[in-house]
Design a protein around this motif. Structure first.
Motif, PDB file in Angstrom:
ATOM      1  N   ASP A 146       0.865  -1.170   0.000  1.00 35.18           N
ATOM      2  CA  ASP A 146       0.000   0.000   0.000  1.00 35.18           C
ATOM      3  C   ASP A 146       0.905   1.224   0.000  1.00 35.18           C
ATOM      4  O   ASP A 146       1.578   1.496   0.991  1.00 35.18           O
ATOM      5  CB  ASP A 146      -0.887  -0.014   1.249  1.00 35.18           C
ATOM      6  CG  ASP A 146      -1.753   1.223   1.394  1.00 35.18           C
ATOM      7  OD1 ASP A 146      -1.600   2.187   0.610  1.00 35.18           O
ATOM      8  OD2 ASP A 146      -2.589   1.245   2.318  1.00 35.18           O
ATOM      9  N   PRO A 147       0.943   1.991  -1.109  1.00 36.71           N
ATOM     10  CA  PRO A 147       1.866   3.120  -1.178  1.00 36.71           C
ATOM     11  C   PRO A 147       1.571   4.234  -0.181  1.00 36.71           C
ATOM     12  O   PRO A 147       2.390   5.128   0.007  1.00 36.71           O
ATOM     13  CB  PRO A 147       1.724   3.616  -2.618  1.00 36.71           C
ATOM     14  CG  PRO A 147       0.416   3.108  -3.079  1.00 36.71           C
ATOM     15  CD  PRO A 147       0.159   1.838  -2.327  1.00 36.71           C
ATOM     16  N   GLY A 148       0.435   4.171   0.494  1.00 36.59           N
ATOM     17  CA  GLY A 148       0.117   5.151   1.528  1.00 36.59           C
ATOM     18  C   GLY A 148       0.728   4.803   2.872  1.00 36.59           C
ATOM     19  O   GLY A 148       0.665   5.591   3.810  1.00 36.59           O
ATOM     20  N   GLN A 149       1.318   3.620   2.971  1.00 36.27           N
ATOM     21  CA  GLN A 149       1.919   3.159   4.221  1.00 36.27           C
ATOM     22  C   GLN A 149       3.444   3.177   4.121  1.00 36.27           C
ATOM     23  O   GLN A 149       4.006   3.077   3.033  1.00 36.27           O
ATOM     24  CB  GLN A 149       1.460   1.729   4.535  1.00 36.27           C
ATOM     25  CG  GLN A 149      -0.034   1.599   4.714  1.00 36.27           C
ATOM     26  CD  GLN A 149      -0.522   2.387   5.908  1.00 36.27           C
ATOM     27  OE1 GLN A 149       0.020   2.272   7.004  1.00 36.27           O
ATOM     28  NE2 GLN A 149      -1.543   3.198   5.691  1.00 36.27           N
ATOM     29  N   VAL A 150       4.101   3.275   5.265  1.00 36.16           N
ATOM     30  CA  VAL A 150       5.563   3.212   5.333  1.00 36.16           C
ATOM     31  C   VAL A 150       5.907   2.103   6.318  1.00 36.16           C
ATOM     32  O   VAL A 150       5.847   2.306   7.530  1.00 36.16           O
ATOM     33  CB  VAL A 150       6.176   4.557   5.781  1.00 36.16           C
ATOM     34  CG1 VAL A 150       7.694   4.450   5.859  1.00 36.16           C
ATOM     35  CG2 VAL A 150       5.756   5.684   4.849  1.00 36.16           C
TER      36      VAL A 150
END
Length: 162
Positions: A146-150
């Motif tokens: 998920d590119p919104g997560q790090v």
């Protein structure tokens, strides 16, 4: 992600010009010697990206102690935006963490790490990733589901794999 094959260990970095601090000049990450980390982020000034990058800034000496010669944060934004974002995150201090503009998404597309985030950011951007390369050859690749997560691309996680 795109239909292009995603970069994997053993691949060469693409020889595609990108911009650092100068919207009219270009440089090639492909030509850098030594072990480097490339951190791909979807967008300068976005909350997740602006919280991810400080970990690389704050831990540069720890990365260096593990053999990393340089860290390159790359985003699909124009060079003016990237320079302003660098000033916001790193201040006026010189930093060994380089902020790179891939304004046409050519570099991240060649890696197979471009993503369509039109609803949120208005177009195609970099997927959130980190990769370790040595003299132009990819050694490790980390890509967020998920590119919104790090998570897997967080500085601490990448540092612990060295």
């Amino acid at each position: 992600m795109s239909s292009v094959a995603v970069v994997k260990p053993g691949d060469n970095l693409p020889n595609i010009p990108v911009k650092e601090d100068n919207p009219l000049g270009s440089t090639s990450i492909h030509d850098l010697q030594g072990k480097i980390i490339i951190v791909g982020v979807p967008g300068a000034f976005t909350p997740a990206c602006s919280s991810q990058v400080p970990g690389y800034l704050e831990n540069f000496e720890k990365f260096q102690a593990k053999g990393i010669a340089g860290i390159y944060v790359i985003t699909v934004n124009d060079a003016f935006v990237v320079k302003a974002w660098k000033a916001k995150l790193a201040g006026d201090n010189a930093t060994d963490v380089h902020f790179i503009s891939d304004d046409r998404a050519a570099f991240v597309s060649a890696l197979g790490l471009v993503i369509d985030v039109t609803p949120v950011l208005g177009g195609h951007r970099s997927h959130r990733f980190a990769l370790i390369a040595d003299s132009g050859k990819v050694e490790k690749v980390f890509v967020e589901e998920d590119p919104g997560q790090v998570t897997v691309t967080a500085a601490d996680n990448v540092l612990n794999t060295l």
